[in-house]
Design a protein around this motif. Structure first.
Motif, PDB file in Angstrom:
ATOM      1  N   LEU A  61       0.855  -1.191   0.000  1.00 61.47           N
ATOM      2  CA  LEU A  61       0.000   0.000   0.000  1.00 61.47           C
ATOM      3  C   LEU A  61       0.889   1.239   0.000  1.00 61.47           C
ATOM      4  N   PHE A  62       1.975   1.179   0.773  1.00 63.10           N
ATOM      5  CA  PHE A  62       3.009   2.219   0.692  1.00 63.10           C
ATOM      6  C   PHE A  62       4.339   1.607   1.112  1.00 63.10           C
ATOM      7  N   GLU A  63       5.426   2.294   0.719  1.00 61.95           N
ATOM      8  CA  GLU A  63       6.775   1.785   0.920  1.00 61.95           C
ATOM      9  C   GLU A  63       7.493   2.542   2.033  1.00 61.95           C
ATOM     10  N   LEU A  75     -10.303  -0.714   5.094  1.00 57.30           N
ATOM     11  CA  LEU A  75     -11.709  -1.118   5.103  1.00 57.30           C
ATOM     12  C   LEU A  75     -11.893  -2.626   5.054  1.00 57.30           C
ATOM     13  N   GLU A  76     -11.071  -3.305   4.286  1.00 59.76           N
ATOM     14  CA  GLU A  76     -11.155  -4.763   4.164  1.00 59.76           C
ATOM     15  C   GLU A  76      -9.750  -5.341   4.140  1.00 59.76           C
ATOM     16  N   GLY A  77      -9.612  -6.528   4.738  1.00 58.35           N
ATOM     17  CA  GLY A  77      -8.330  -7.216   4.679  1.00 58.35           C
ATOM     18  C   GLY A  77      -7.417  -6.870   5.833  1.00 58.35           C
ATOM     19  N   SER A  78      -6.157  -7.294   5.719  1.00 60.95           N
ATOM     20  CA  SER A  78      -5.142  -7.071   6.743  1.00 60.95           C
ATOM     21  C   SER A  78      -3.853  -6.624   6.070  1.00 60.95           C
ATOM     22  N   VAL A  79      -3.116  -5.778   6.769  1.00 60.02           N
ATOM     23  CA  VAL A  79      -1.877  -5.226   6.223  1.00 60.02           C
ATOM     24  C   VAL A  79      -0.736  -5.476   7.201  1.00 60.02           C
ATOM     25  N   CYS A  80       0.375  -6.030   6.703  1.00 57.32           N
ATOM     26  CA  CYS A  80       1.574  -6.231   7.502  1.00 57.32           C
ATOM     27  C   CYS A  80       2.390  -4.942   7.508  1.00 57.32           C
ATOM     28  N   ALA A  98      -8.957  -4.285   9.529  1.00 56.29           N
ATOM     29  CA  ALA A  98      -9.986  -3.370   9.031  1.00 56.29           C
ATOM     30  C   ALA A  98     -10.445  -2.427  10.146  1.00 56.29           C
ATOM     31  N   GLY A  99     -10.602  -1.160   9.799  1.00 57.00           N
ATOM     32  CA  GLY A  99     -11.026  -0.156  10.768  1.00 57.00           C
ATOM     33  C   GLY A  99      -9.881   0.688  11.300  1.00 57.00           C
ATOM     34  N   GLU A 100      -8.622   0.321  10.976  1.00 60.39           N
ATOM     35  CA  GLU A 100      -7.470   1.053  11.487  1.00 60.39           C
ATOM     36  C   GLU A 100      -6.964   2.073  10.472  1.00 60.39           C
ATOM     37  N   LEU A 124      -8.832  -3.478   0.701  1.00 60.56           N
ATOM     38  CA  LEU A 124      -9.522  -2.281   0.235  1.00 60.56           C
ATOM     39  C   LEU A 124      -9.265  -1.183   1.251  1.00 60.56           C
ATOM     40  N   ALA A 125      -8.783  -0.037   0.771  1.00 65.44           N
ATOM     41  CA  ALA A 125      -8.503   1.089   1.661  1.00 65.44           C
ATOM     42  C   ALA A 125      -8.985   2.370   1.008  1.00 65.44           C
ATOM     43  N   VAL A 126      -9.259   3.356   1.854  1.00 67.39           N
ATOM     44  CA  VAL A 126      -9.641   4.672   1.346  1.00 67.39           C
ATOM     45  C   VAL A 126      -8.726   5.689   2.004  1.00 67.39           C
ATOM     46  N   GLY A 127      -8.250   6.640   1.200  1.00 68.62           N
ATOM     47  CA  GLY A 127      -7.286   7.598   1.714  1.00 68.62           C
ATOM     48  C   GLY A 127      -7.707   9.036   1.501  1.00 68.62           C
ATOM     49  N   MET A 128      -7.032   9.909   2.250  1.00 69.86           N
ATOM     50  CA  MET A 128      -7.267  11.351   2.134  1.00 69.86           C
ATOM     51  C   MET A 128      -5.907  12.026   2.164  1.00 69.86           C
ATOM     52  N   SER A 129      -5.610  12.815   1.153  1.00 65.35           N
ATOM     53  CA  SER A 129      -4.298  13.436   1.048  1.00 65.35           C
ATOM     54  C   SER A 129      -4.182  14.637   1.980  1.00 65.35           C
ATOM     55  N   ARG A 130      -2.930  15.026   2.257  1.00 68.75           N
ATOM     56  CA  ARG A 130      -2.705  16.198   3.098  1.00 68.75           C
ATOM     57  C   ARG A 130      -3.253  17.452   2.421  1.00 68.75           C
ATOM     58  N   ALA A 131      -3.160  17.524   1.098  1.00 67.74           N
ATOM     59  CA  ALA A 131      -3.713  18.673   0.385  1.00 67.74           C
ATOM     60  C   ALA A 131      -5.225  18.766   0.583  1.00 67.74           C
ATOM     61  N   GLN A 132      -5.902  17.615   0.536  1.00 70.29           N
ATOM     62  CA  GLN A 132      -7.355  17.602   0.777  1.00 70.29           C
ATOM     63  C   GLN A 132      -7.673  18.021   2.205  1.00 70.29           C
ATOM     64  N   ILE A 133      -6.871  17.540   3.149  1.00 64.40           N
ATOM     65  CA  ILE A 133      -7.079  17.873   4.562  1.00 64.40           C
ATOM     66  C   ILE A 133      -6.946  19.378   4.772  1.00 64.40           C
TER      67      ILE A 133
END
Length: 260
Positions: A61-63, A75-80, A98-100, A124-133
Motif C-alpha cells: 500500500l506504501f513503501e 476497510l477490508e483485509g489485513s496489512v503487515c 480493518a477499521g485502522e 480495500l482502503a480509502v485515503g485522504m491526502s494532506r492537500a485535501q485535509i
C-alpha cells in the motif's frame, strides 16, 4: 503498485465526469465498510472525494522511505506493517486490521513512511491526502475539527492498546506469547485459525525466533490445546491457552498465596 486508484484530479471533461461517477459508485458500495466511529463529516468526504484503492495480497500500500502524501483507512483485509533490517530480514511491527488508520503521523508531519505496508490478503482502503485535509480545514473548520478528533481518538486507542500489549508481552515467556497470539486469533476467527501471513513474520511480531515459534506450537499440540498442521489450526482448549498466557508475575503471586 498493482492497485486501483479511483481518485480523479482530471479537469471537468466528459471523461473526468465518467471517472468521478465510477468512483462515487465504488465508494457507495464500500460505504457500509466505513466504521460508524468515523465522524460523519469525514465519512462524507471519504465517500465523495476519497482515494479508493484495492491492493492484491503481497503488494504494498506504501513503501518504507516513501514520502507520505496520504493517510489511509483500512476497510477490508489485513496489512503487515514492518521493515527490513540491515541483513534484509523482514521485521514485523504489527498486523493492521480493518477499521485502522495508517500513515497518519507521517502524513500530518509531512514526513516519509518509516514502515512498509504490505497487503497480507486482498485489501480495500480509502485515503485522504494532506492537500485535501488542508483545503477542508480552510473551507469548513468546524467539520474538519470534528473529523480530526475522531481520527485522533482512534489513533490514541490503538496506541494505548499497543502499549498494553507490549508491556504484557514483556511479562510472558515464548509459550505465553504464542498462546496469547492464538487466543487473539481465536477471538477474531473462531475455533479455526488460518494464518494470513508467513509464520516467521508472526514470530518476528512476537519477538521470538521462527524455530521457537514452531517449537511452542508443537508443545501446545502435544498438550492438546490445538491441533492441525500447515497454515490452519483448530483451537481445542481456549481455557488452557489462557492459563499459559498468564504473566509470570501472576504465577509467582499465586504460588506465594498458596504457600501462605
Amino acid at each position: 503498485m498493482g492497485s486501483i486508484d479511483y481518485a480523479s484530479t482530471a479537469a471537468p471533461t466528459p471523461e473526468g465526469a465518467l471517472e468521478r461517477t465510477h468512483r462515487r459508485r465504488a465508494a457507495a458500495m464500500a460505504q457500509p465498510l466505513i466504521s460508524e466511529r468515523v465522524a460523519a463529516p469525514l465519512r462524507e468526504v471519504l465517500i465523495e472525494a476519497g482515494q479508493w484503492r484495492r491492493v492484491p495480497a503481497g503488494q504494498p500500500l506504501f513503501e518504507q522511505g516513501e514520502h507520505c502524501e496520504t493517510m489511509w483507512l483500512l476497510l477490508e483485509g489485513s496489512v503487515c506493517l514492518g521493515h527490513h533490517d540491515s541483513q534484509g530480514e523482514w521485521r514485523q511491527f504489527r498486523l493492521a486490521e480493518a477499521g485502522e488508520w495508517m500513515g497518519c503521523a507521517a502524513c500530518w508531519l509531512r514526513e516519509s513512511h518509516n514502515l512498509r505496508a504490505v497487503a497480507a490478503v486482498d485489501v480495500l482502503a480509502v485515503g485522504m491526502s494532506r492537500a485535501q485535509i488542508d483545503a477542508w480545514a480552510a473551507e469548513d473548520p468546524a467539520a474538519w475539527r470534528a473529523a480530526m478528533e475522531s481520527v485522533v481518538d482512534a489513533l490514541a486507542e490503538l496506541q494505548l492498546q499497543q502499549t498494553r500489549q507490549a508491556v504484557r508481552r514483556e511479562s510472558l515467556d515464548a509459550l505465553g506469547r504464542v498462546s496469547e497470539w492464538l487466543l487473539d486469533m481465536w477471538r477474531r476467527q473462531g475455533s479455526t485459525v488460518r494464518f494470513i501471513q508467513r509464520k516467521k513474520y508472526v514470530a518476528s511480531q512476537l519477538a521470538i525466533t521462527p524455530e521457537t515459534f514452531s517449537r511452542c506450537l508443537r508443545q501446545l499440540e502435544e498438550e492438546q490445546c490445538i491441533s492441525g498442521a500447515g497454515y490452519e489450526l483448530q483451537i481445542l482448549a481456549p481455557d488452557l491457552l489462557r492459563q499459559k498466557a498468564r504473566p509470570r508475575c501472576e504465577d509467582k503471586a499465586a504460588a506465594a498465596r498458596a504457600g501462605a
